[in-house]
Design a protein around this motif. Structure first.
Motif, mmCIF file in Angstrom:
data_model
loop_
_atom_site.group_PDB
_atom_site.id
_atom_site.type_symbol
_atom_site.label_atom_id
_atom_site.label_comp_id
_atom_site.label_asym_id
_atom_site.label_seq_id
_atom_site.Cartn_x
_atom_site.Cartn_y
_atom_site.Cartn_z
ATOM 1 N N PRO A 281 44.407 -9.022 -11.307
ATOM 2 C CA PRO A 281 43.989 -9.975 -12.343
ATOM 3 C C PRO A 281 42.467 -10.120 -12.419
ATOM 4 O O PRO A 281 41.915 -10.332 -13.503
ATOM 5 N N LEU A 282 41.763 -9.984 -11.285
ATOM 6 C CA LEU A 282 40.303 -10.089 -11.302
ATOM 7 C C LEU A 282 39.680 -8.930 -12.066
ATOM 8 O O LEU A 282 38.677 -9.120 -12.785
ATOM 9 N N HIS A 283 40.214 -7.738 -11.921
ATOM 10 C CA HIS A 283 39.749 -6.605 -12.723
ATOM 11 C C HIS A 283 39.843 -6.950 -14.211
ATOM 12 O O HIS A 283 38.902 -6.741 -14.984
ATOM 13 N N ARG A 284 41.005 -7.456 -14.598
ATOM 14 C CA ARG A 284 41.261 -7.711 -16.013
ATOM 15 C C ARG A 284 40.358 -8.824 -16.553
ATOM 16 O O ARG A 284 39.803 -8.705 -17.659
ATOM 17 N N ALA A 285 40.238 -9.925 -15.787
ATOM 18 C CA ALA A 285 39.393 -11.033 -16.229
ATOM 19 C C ALA A 285 37.924 -10.614 -16.313
ATOM 20 O O ALA A 285 37.202 -10.978 -17.250
ATOM 21 N N ALA A 286 37.480 -9.794 -15.328
ATOM 22 C CA ALA A 286 36.091 -9.333 -15.335
ATOM 23 C C ALA A 286 35.834 -8.419 -16.519
ATOM 24 O O ALA A 286 34.781 -8.518 -17.182
ATOM 25 N N PHE A 287 36.755 -7.532 -16.811
ATOM 26 C CA PHE A 287 36.569 -6.609 -17.926
ATOM 27 C C PHE A 287 36.533 -7.352 -19.265
ATOM 28 O O PHE A 287 35.815 -6.957 -20.193
ATOM 29 N N LYS A 288 37.316 -8.430 -19.369
ATOM 30 C CA LYS A 288 37.351 -9.217 -20.603
ATOM 31 C C LYS A 288 36.268 -10.298 -20.648
ATOM 32 O O LYS A 288 36.112 -10.987 -21.655
ATOM 33 N N GLY B 255 39.239 3.928 -8.480
ATOM 34 C CA GLY B 255 38.146 3.643 -7.565
ATOM 35 C C GLY B 255 37.111 2.658 -8.079
ATOM 36 O O GLY B 255 36.007 2.565 -7.536
ATOM 37 N N TYR B 256 37.451 1.867 -9.103
ATOM 38 C CA TYR B 256 36.486 0.941 -9.704
ATOM 39 C C TYR B 256 36.779 -0.502 -9.310
ATOM 40 O O TYR B 256 37.940 -0.914 -9.167
ATOM 41 N N THR B 257 35.700 -1.285 -9.173
ATOM 42 C CA THR B 257 35.787 -2.698 -8.785
ATOM 43 C C THR B 257 35.675 -3.588 -10.006
ATOM 44 O O THR B 257 35.229 -3.154 -11.079
ATOM 45 N N VAL C 295 30.174 -4.954 -15.583
ATOM 46 C CA VAL C 295 28.951 -4.270 -16.002
ATOM 47 C C VAL C 295 29.227 -3.356 -17.184
ATOM 48 O O VAL C 295 28.474 -3.342 -18.167
ATOM 49 N N GLU C 296 30.302 -2.595 -17.133
ATOM 50 C CA GLU C 296 30.642 -1.685 -18.224
ATOM 51 C C GLU C 296 30.797 -2.436 -19.540
ATOM 52 O O GLU C 296 30.318 -1.989 -20.595
ATOM 53 N N ALA C 297 31.467 -3.579 -19.444
ATOM 54 C CA ALA C 297 31.726 -4.342 -20.670
ATOM 55 C C ALA C 297 30.545 -5.222 -21.088
ATOM 56 O O ALA C 297 30.602 -5.885 -22.129
ATOM 57 N N GLY C 298 29.469 -5.268 -20.294
ATOM 58 C CA GLY C 298 28.291 -6.048 -20.655
ATOM 59 C C GLY C 298 28.404 -7.526 -20.384
ATOM 60 O O GLY C 298 27.657 -8.325 -20.976
ATOM 61 N N HIS C 299 29.297 -7.929 -19.491
ATOM 62 C CA HIS C 299 29.475 -9.353 -19.188
ATOM 63 C C HIS C 299 28.565 -9.724 -18.013
ATOM 64 O O HIS C 299 28.992 -9.767 -16.849
#
Length: 439
Positions: A350-357, A380-382, A388-392
């Protein structure tokens, strides 16, 4: 001269049947060309084994048949080690004739006139003997020896029945002996149950492996009369090792039985968490409906197996709440016991998903409930890399302040103080995410 008569067999096989008197025959041949021979027959256990005629006369170069009788009506074969034997004695009869009393007196007096022509072992054979040996194998030290003899009198269907019995009694050695004797490992009982399924019901992985050893054509997906495969049976019993073994040899985990139940339905209904986790490693059947339109999750709830809920449903709800920024739903799932570090099919937490969004409030809740900040997905991604990828930037800063490791090769030397530049940093390696998962 070594002997006067010759038996037509080296061993005598007597087919034992429970509760019945049993007989078998063998022949003796007079080796003398011109003289009749008197014969005396005895056994080492005369109270059990006897003859229809103990004394007889055989003319020159002629043969006679003799019947060995098991005169008791027992449910238990009279096994002995060493085996009981028939002793054949002979004596020449110059007159060519003798009455029974004459022969009795002749053989009562030992001397050079009496020849000991043969000692013939008595083997008890047949399915009744084999059944007794299998059911009492723990109490009979030489079961293997007796069984090999007993199997010589068994038909193919009897061998299959005996193999089933050996599986049920959990004797790997006897299972191997029966397979060597020709028992069909693919035979089914009257309910369509396979040997594999019986081994799983007996919870014996060793026997399961013995059944497969050297038999590449064994059908691991064979179904019983209810349409259940061995993996269904293993799921009912929570037998994880059997599930994994069956999968390795070609077993399918998504087969539905006659009621539309997958193995996962059974594992959930019985509350076998480890088995359910194992099944989900090979197939995502969480949403499959049985004939009653019920999922595995519904069956777990119906049977009160609350410890199954996270695996079967709460984890999905938690992932969705993190994605859509549903703080109330997030907290509700966690309060019900959802695993804060549970993974989806791509290894996302869930942290991956929340961070990406960019769901910063969800990130805070997840971190406060023990979310692992540096957990990596299947690629292999955190969570920090996703932010960072999504600019948040604010989410990324929060993750770093909570201990996220920013000095990873993906950032190529970027340090926490430069997080405000992450969004456009030219050396950032972009994780390749499933477009549907990003939605």
């Amino acid at each position: 001269m070594d002997r006067l008569v010759k038996p037509d067999v080296k061993e005598v096989d007597l087919a034992f049947k429970r509760g019945q008197k049993c007989t078998t025959t063998f022949r003796l041949t007079n080796l003398m060309h011109t003289m009749a021979v008197g014969v005396s027959l005895n056994t080492t256990n005369p109270s059990v084994f006897s003859f229809s005629q103990q004394f007889s006369v055989i003319p020159p170069l002629s043969s006679s048949s003799y019947s060995l009788v098991f005169s008791q009506t027992s449910d238990q074969p009279p096994l002995s080690s060493p085996p009981d034997v028939i002793t054949v004695r002979s004596s020449m009869l110059p007159t060519g004739k003798a009455h029974q009393d004459d022969l009795r007196r002749l053989f009562a007096k030992p001397g050079p006139h009496v020849f000991r022509d043969a000692s013939i072992p008595i083997n008890l054979v047949g399915s009744h003997v084999a059944e007794f040996l299998i059911s009492h194998h723990a109490q009979i030290p030489e079961t293997d020896v007796f069984l090999n003899k007993a199997l010589s009198g068994c038909t193919d269907p009897q061998l299959a029945d005996l193999l089933r019995a050996a599986v049920v009694y959990r004797s790997a050695n006897l299972v191997n002996d029966l397979i060597d004797a020709g028992a069909d490992v693919n035979d089914k009982d009257s309910n369509g149950r396979s040997m594999i399924g019986l081994a799983i019901r007996a919870a014996d992985l060793v026997i399961l492996k013995v059944l497969f050893a050297g038999f590449g054509d064994i059908d691991v997906n064979s179904v019983d009369s209810d349409g259940r495969t061995p993996i269904h049976v293993a799921a009912v019993r929570g037998f994880v090792e059997a599930i994994r073994f069956c999968v390795r040899v070609g077993g399918k985990v998504d087969v539905l039985d006659c009621n539309g139940w997958s193995p996962l339905h059974y594992a959930a209904a019985e509350g076998h968490l480890d088995a359910a986790e194992c099944l989900l490693e090979y197939s995502n059947a969480k949403y499959a409906l049985n004939n009653d339109r019920k999922t595995a999750f519904a069956l777990a709830v119906e049977n009160g197996h609350l410890h199954m809920l996270d695996l079967l449903r709460l984890g999905d709800v938690l992932q969705r709440a993190a994605r859509v920024d549903d703080i109330h739903g997030l907290k509700s799932c966690l309060a019900q016991g959802a695993n804060v570090n549970g993974r989806d099919q791509n290894g996302w937490t869930p942290l991956h998903r929340a961070a990406f969004k960019g769901r910063i409030e969800c990130v805070k809740v997840l971190l406060n409930h023990g979310a692992h900040v540096d957990v990596v997905d299947d690629a292999g991604y955190t969570p920090l890399q996703f932010a960072v990828e999504a600019g948040h930037v604010q989410v990324a800063l929060l993750l770093v302040t909570r201990g996220a490791e920013a000095k990873m090769k993906s950032f190529k030397g970027v340090v926490p103080s430069e997080l405000d530049c992450f969004k456009n940093h030219p050396s950032l390696v972009q994780p390749q995410c499933n477009e549907q998962e990003r939605a």
